[in-house]
Motif scaffolding. Sequence first.
Motif, PDB file in Angstrom:
ATOM      1  N   SER A   1     -21.237  28.540  24.205  1.00 33.26           N
ATOM      2  CA  SER A   1     -20.646  29.808  23.787  1.00 33.26           C
ATOM      3  C   SER A   1     -21.089  30.887  24.760  1.00 33.26           C
ATOM      4  O   SER A   1     -21.809  31.817  24.412  1.00 33.26           O
ATOM      5  N   LEU A   2     -20.641  30.710  26.003  1.00 35.40           N
ATOM      6  CA  LEU A   2     -21.140  31.545  27.105  1.00 35.40           C
ATOM      7  C   LEU A   2     -20.106  32.572  27.540  1.00 35.40           C
ATOM      8  O   LEU A   2     -20.146  33.079  28.657  1.00 35.40           O
ATOM      9  N   GLY A   3     -19.121  32.807  26.706  1.00 29.06           N
ATOM     10  CA  GLY A   3     -18.095  33.786  27.035  1.00 29.06           C
ATOM     11  C   GLY A   3     -16.934  33.155  27.796  1.00 29.06           C
ATOM     12  O   GLY A   3     -16.838  31.932  27.927  1.00 29.06           O
ATOM     13  N   PHE A   4     -16.069  34.034  28.268  1.00 27.75           N
ATOM     14  CA  PHE A   4     -14.838  33.589  28.937  1.00 27.75           C
ATOM     15  C   PHE A   4     -14.782  34.242  30.309  1.00 27.75           C
ATOM     16  O   PHE A   4     -15.153  35.407  30.450  1.00 27.75           O
ATOM     17  N   VAL A   5     -14.305  33.505  31.311  1.00 31.22           N
ATOM     18  CA  VAL A   5     -14.309  34.097  32.655  1.00 31.22           C
ATOM     19  C   VAL A   5     -13.078  34.974  32.890  1.00 31.22           C
ATOM     20  O   VAL A   5     -13.179  36.060  33.435  1.00 31.22           O
ATOM     21  N   HIS A   6     -11.919  34.504  32.489  1.00 35.84           N
ATOM     22  CA  HIS A   6     -10.675  35.273  32.652  1.00 35.84           C
ATOM     23  C   HIS A   6      -9.545  34.511  31.957  1.00 35.84           C
ATOM     24  O   HIS A   6      -9.791  33.481  31.314  1.00 35.84           O
ATOM     25  N   CYS A   7      -8.311  34.997  32.140  1.00 36.01           N
ATOM     26  CA  CYS A   7      -7.178  34.283  31.528  1.00 36.01           C
ATOM     27  C   CYS A   7      -6.951  32.954  32.259  1.00 36.01           C
ATOM     28  O   CYS A   7      -7.419  32.764  33.383  1.00 36.01           O
ATOM     29  N   VAL A   8      -6.234  32.065  31.613  1.00 30.52           N
ATOM     30  CA  VAL A   8      -5.898  30.781  32.239  1.00 30.52           C
ATOM     31  C   VAL A   8      -4.840  31.050  33.313  1.00 30.52           C
ATOM     32  O   VAL A   8      -3.831  31.710  33.042  1.00 30.52           O
ATOM     33  N   HIS A   9      -5.082  30.572  34.533  1.00 34.68           N
ATOM     34  CA  HIS A   9      -4.125  30.811  35.629  1.00 34.68           C
ATOM     35  C   HIS A   9      -3.073  29.708  35.732  1.00 34.68           C
ATOM     36  O   HIS A   9      -1.959  29.961  36.200  1.00 34.68           O
ATOM     37  N   GLU A  10      -3.491  28.491  35.311  1.00 35.27           N
ATOM     38  CA  GLU A  10      -2.574  27.363  35.429  1.00 35.27           C
ATOM     39  C   GLU A  10      -1.283  27.675  34.657  1.00 35.27           C
ATOM     40  O   GLU A  10      -1.307  28.441  33.701  1.00 35.27           O
ATOM     41  N   ASP A  11      -0.230  27.067  35.030  1.00 37.84           N
ATOM     42  CA  ASP A  11       1.086  27.220  34.399  1.00 37.84           C
ATOM     43  C   ASP A  11       1.656  28.621  34.632  1.00 37.84           C
ATOM     44  O   ASP A  11       2.138  28.908  35.710  1.00 37.84           O
ATOM     45  N   LEU A  12       1.497  29.509  33.669  1.00 31.36           N
ATOM     46  CA  LEU A  12       2.249  30.775  33.681  1.00 31.36           C
ATOM     47  C   LEU A  12       1.906  31.714  34.846  1.00 31.36           C
ATOM     48  O   LEU A  12       2.799  32.119  35.613  1.00 31.36           O
ATOM     49  N   VAL A  13       0.642  32.099  34.972  1.00 31.55           N
ATOM     50  CA  VAL A  13       0.255  33.105  35.980  1.00 31.55           C
ATOM     51  C   VAL A  13       0.562  32.568  37.378  1.00 31.55           C
ATOM     52  O   VAL A  13       1.113  33.281  38.228  1.00 31.55           O
ATOM     53  N   ASN A  14       0.251  31.305  37.604  1.00 32.03           N
ATOM     54  CA  ASN A  14       0.531  30.714  38.919  1.00 32.03           C
ATOM     55  C   ASN A  14       2.034  30.622  39.170  1.00 32.03           C
ATOM     56  O   ASN A  14       2.509  30.929  40.259  1.00 32.03           O
ATOM     57  N   GLU A  15       2.799  30.208  38.137  1.00 27.60           N
ATOM     58  CA  GLU A  15       4.242  30.068  38.356  1.00 27.60           C
ATOM     59  C   GLU A  15       4.877  31.423  38.678  1.00 27.60           C
ATOM     60  O   GLU A  15       5.731  31.531  39.556  1.00 27.60           O
ATOM     61  N   LEU A  16       4.432  32.468  37.991  1.00 30.77           N
ATOM     62  CA  LEU A  16       5.007  33.794  38.251  1.00 30.77           C
ATOM     63  C   LEU A  16       4.468  34.407  39.534  1.00 30.77           C
ATOM     64  O   LEU A  16       5.024  35.379  40.048  1.00 30.77           O
ATOM     65  N   ASN A  17       3.358  33.834  40.024  1.00 31.74           N
ATOM     66  CA  ASN A  17       2.749  34.313  41.268  1.00 31.74           C
ATOM     67  C   ASN A  17       2.388  35.802  41.188  1.00 31.74           C
ATOM     68  O   ASN A  17       2.578  36.558  42.141  1.00 31.74           O
ATOM     69  N   ILE A  18       1.889  36.227  40.014  1.00 33.34           N
ATOM     70  CA  ILE A  18       1.495  37.634  39.877  1.00 33.34           C
ATOM     71  C   ILE A  18       0.045  37.797  40.321  1.00 33.34           C
ATOM     72  O   ILE A  18      -0.746  36.861  40.236  1.00 33.34           O
ATOM     73  N   GLU A  19      -0.285  39.018  40.759  1.00 25.10           N
ATOM     74  CA  GLU A  19      -1.629  39.260  41.307  1.00 25.10           C
ATOM     75  C   GLU A  19      -2.671  39.301  40.199  1.00 25.10           C
ATOM     76  O   GLU A  19      -2.408  39.791  39.092  1.00 25.10           O
ATOM     77  N   THR A  20      -3.878  38.833  40.547  1.00 28.67           N
ATOM     78  CA  THR A  20      -5.028  38.970  39.644  1.00 28.67           C
ATOM     79  C   THR A  20      -6.068  39.832  40.350  1.00 28.67           C
ATOM     80  O   THR A  20      -6.018  40.002  41.569  1.00 28.67           O
ATOM     81  N   ASP A  21      -7.002  40.393  39.572  1.00 25.75           N
ATOM     82  CA  ASP A  21      -8.023  41.246  40.188  1.00 25.75           C
ATOM     83  C   ASP A  21      -9.229  40.398  40.608  1.00 25.75           C
ATOM     84  O   ASP A  21      -9.223  39.173  40.467  1.00 25.75           O
ATOM     85  N   ALA A  22     -10.286  41.082  41.084  1.00 27.52           N
ATOM     86  CA  ALA A  22     -11.448  40.365  41.617  1.00 27.52           C
ATOM     87  C   ALA A  22     -12.101  39.480  40.565  1.00 27.52           C
ATOM     88  O   ALA A  22     -12.754  38.487  40.888  1.00 27.52           O
TER      89      ALA A  22
END
Length: 472
Positions: free
Chosen positions: A402-423
């Motif tokens: 239970s160490l928290g979450f790093v960020h949203c899942v990039h696989e599938d949606l974010v990668n397919e849309l090729n939208i920018e993510t921050d640092a």
Amino acid sequence: MGDPRGFIKIKRKEAGNRPVEERIGDFGEVEQTLNYEDRKLQASRCMDCGIPFCHWACPVHSKIPEWQDALYKGNIREASLILHSTNDFPEFTGRVCPAPCEKGCVLGINDDPVTIRENEAATVERAFIDGLIIPKIPKYRSVKKVAVIGSGPAGLSVAARLNQYGHYVTVFEKDESIGGLLRFGIPDFKLNKKVIDRRLKILEQEGIAFKTNSHIGKNISAKQILDEFDAVCITIGAGKPRDLNIPGRELKGIHFAMDFLSQQNKIIAGYSIPENNRISAKNKNVLVIGGGDTGSDCVGTSNRQQALSVTQIEILPKPPASRPPETPWPYWPNILKTSSSHEEGCTRLWSLSTKRFIGENGMVKKAEVVSVEWLKDENGKYIMKEIPDSTQIIDADLVLLSLGFVHCVHEDLVNELNIETDARGNIKTSNFQTSNPKVFAAGDSVSGASLVVRAIFSGRQAADSIDEFLKK
Ligand SMILES: Cc1cc2nc3c(=O)[nH]c(=O)nc-3n(C[C@H](O)[C@H](O)[C@H](O)COP(=O)(O)OP(=O)(O)OC[C@H]3O[C@@H](n4cnc5c(N)ncnc54)[C@H](O)[C@@H]3O)c2cc1C
Ligand code: SF4
């Protein structure tokens, strides 16, 4: 102001929790409700302070003094209207919000703050009982269609608001049920899922379409959604858990907290989980790694599953019992939080770093930990230092990470849309618009893992931004 001397005459009174021995035998809500007359008296403690810091501290900027006054006077219709004017779902925040408003309450400088969160839950529940919360069907419809991807509190608030603006909204959700972490993260003992169903029924009657088992970017392509809708809002949460890559991580019996918690919520909802996939704490020594709220939910769930023992460890030092000087009133204080789950039985240890897991026949049996201290370097930055000869072994035949979450899942949606993510790996936005002008984003997918109330606020703001875009 109903009673300007209320705070002098009336002491803070909380409804309290059900007795431990009763509540650990079920998954019903832990918190009780105060009777209506007592609740009105509690509202009278709001003291017309002039500058309501509670309003500043609340992430949705709830007009707290105004609805305390209406509640005190028994005008539930008005109290509910004021509450809903800044928060689409006060029945959720009234149950699970950590209530930063109460830490900012002026009364809290030298006395107990107003019971704002409990008053919120009581007001909205009373409004439901009195039939005051009913579907508001939009009078006018635009010709615009919006897809909301992800049905947590951010997605639901985007959808609710855009629908009220007259747009046609469809919410797509990859899971079997709507609600995001409200549904499959937060345990039933903190939030009864009927509370979500009740609101969903209203949203459906208002005209929002919900599509479950719709994993965009996997079983429905993102391109198809972009082609079909005039605007898209991504509210997929921050689902990538932080891992602990130490020796022994491959052993059986080590799971991410969310896999454990979501399974329990699904079992309560009647889903069948194949026996070989079942994560059970029954008769096990459970070790929860991570001292935050998700870890605390693992503690409560493990005790209800009749664990043999539950230990929760945290790498940071034990926080102070009272407000430290670094976070003076009205800021949120970093103090020791003892949740209802902790009260139910758990050994809590701080300043421990986990070095390795030890197994037998492929199953985890123990964890080796070492004590650490946190020292400031010459730039004032905290550096962790292991204390020599401080190794301990903790029995653990179920480990929950239970160490928290790093960020949203990039696989599938974010990668397919090729939208920018921050640092940090979150979706990058400007006024909630992503690098693709037709695609917006809100909630934890933009901010990183946060709170229900912040997700609701973010969803409301994103809806306004999308509405502006659609009007161009
Ligand atoms: C165990 C736990 C307990 C918590 N307890 C509290 C609490 O007591 N109080 C509090 O304020 N906060 C709490 N939080 C935090 C809070 O739940 C979150 O901050 C909030 O739910 C974030 O809302 P969201 O709408 O951004 O995302 P989420 O609630 O995470 O919802 C995202 C949704 O998107 C869906 N999704 C993801 N990808 C896709 C895709 N490609 N296609 C379709 N759907 C997709 C997911 O299945 C999910 O349903 C807790 C979090 C956890 C993990
Ligand atoms: S939403 Fe949270 S911070 Fe805002 S008034 Fe309610 S309990 Fe307080």
